[in-house]
Motif scaffolding. Structure first.
Motif, PDB file in Angstrom:
ATOM      1  N   GLU A  67       0.832  -1.212   0.000  1.00 14.61           N
ATOM      2  CA  GLU A  67       0.000   0.000   0.000  1.00 14.61           C
ATOM      3  C   GLU A  67       0.864   1.258   0.000  1.00 14.61           C
ATOM      4  OE1 GLU A  67      -3.615   1.900  -0.201  1.00 14.61           O
ATOM      5  OE2 GLU A  67      -3.368  -0.260  -0.055  1.00 14.61           O
ATOM      6  N   ILE A  70       2.586   1.658  -3.414  1.00 11.86           N
ATOM      7  CA  ILE A  70       1.686   2.202  -4.427  1.00 11.86           C
ATOM      8  C   ILE A  70       1.532   3.708  -4.230  1.00 11.86           C
ATOM      9  CG2 ILE A  70      -0.725   2.211  -5.196  1.00 11.86           C
ATOM     10  CD1 ILE A  70      -0.733  -0.816  -4.665  1.00 11.86           C
ATOM     11  N   ASP A  71       1.433   4.138  -2.982  1.00 12.60           N
ATOM     12  CA  ASP A  71       1.319   5.564  -2.684  1.00 12.60           C
ATOM     13  C   ASP A  71       2.579   6.314  -3.105  1.00 12.60           C
ATOM     14  OD1 ASP A  71      -0.050   7.812  -1.669  1.00 12.60           O
ATOM     15  OD2 ASP A  71       1.031   7.644   0.230  1.00 12.60           O
ATOM     16  N   ILE A  73       4.722   5.453  -5.467  1.00 11.07           N
ATOM     17  CA  ILE A  73       4.802   5.478  -6.928  1.00 11.07           C
ATOM     18  C   ILE A  73       3.856   6.516  -7.501  1.00 11.07           C
ATOM     19  CG2 ILE A  73       4.326   4.126  -9.013  1.00 11.07           C
ATOM     20  CD1 ILE A  73       5.438   1.683  -7.495  1.00 11.07           C
ATOM     21  N   SER A  74       2.651   6.617  -6.932  1.00 12.63           N
ATOM     22  CA  SER A  74       1.713   7.624  -7.437  1.00 12.63           C
ATOM     23  C   SER A  74       2.225   9.035  -7.155  1.00 12.63           C
ATOM     24  CB  SER A  74       0.331   7.415  -6.830  1.00 12.63           C
ATOM     25  OG  SER A  74       0.352   7.654  -5.443  1.00 12.63           O
ATOM     26  N   GLN A  75       2.854   9.253  -6.003  1.00 13.30           N
ATOM     27  CA  GLN A  75       3.446  10.562  -5.723  1.00 13.30           C
ATOM     28  C   GLN A  75       4.590  10.871  -6.685  1.00 13.30           C
ATOM     29  OE1 GLN A  75       4.607  10.616  -1.627  1.00 13.30           O
ATOM     30  NE2 GLN A  75       2.500  10.662  -0.856  1.00 13.30           N
ATOM     31  N   LEU A  77       4.949   9.725  -9.731  1.00 15.44           N
ATOM     32  CA  LEU A  77       4.388  10.030 -11.041  1.00 15.44           C
ATOM     33  C   LEU A  77       3.778  11.417 -11.085  1.00 15.44           C
ATOM     34  CD1 LEU A  77       2.773   6.596 -11.976  1.00 15.44           C
ATOM     35  CD2 LEU A  77       4.844   7.633 -12.923  1.00 15.44           C
ATOM     36  N   ALA A  78       3.185  11.864  -9.983  1.00 15.54           N
ATOM     37  CA  ALA A  78       2.633  13.219  -9.917  1.00 15.54           C
ATOM     38  C   ALA A  78       3.742  14.265 -10.012  1.00 15.54           C
ATOM     39  CB  ALA A  78       1.830  13.400  -8.638  1.00 15.54           C
TER      40      ALA A  78
END
Length: 85
Positions: A67, A70-71, A73-75, A77-78
């Protein structure tokens, strides 16, 4: 800036901390074994055990930290999207 660097460092620490802690305990145990039996070559015995244990600990700890991974990686990518635009 500083906030992204702090997030990168804390994310890396969260991923690596279980394996680093386990390997520290294993190396401490090898230190005790070396003092007890000096004729045992700890480099020959310790390196494969440390390597195998590191892989096992990483394989056991990565699903538990999915979890947060994933958080992170999303940060990332942002932030990359902000840099591109």
């Amino acid at each position: 800036g500083k906030k992204q660097q702090c997030q990168i460092f804390s994310g890396a620490m969260a991923i690596a901390l279980p394996a680093v802690t386990a390997l520290l305990l294993i190396n401490a145990a090898f230190g005790v074994i070396t003092r007890a039996t000096p004729q045992l070559n700890i480099l020959v015995v310790g390196f494969p055990i440390t390597l195998l244990t590191g892989f096992i600990i990483m394989s056991l700890s990565l699903p538990a930290s999915g979890e947060s991974l994933i958080d992170l990686i999303s940060q990332a990518l942002a932030v990359a999207a902000l840099l591109v635009s």
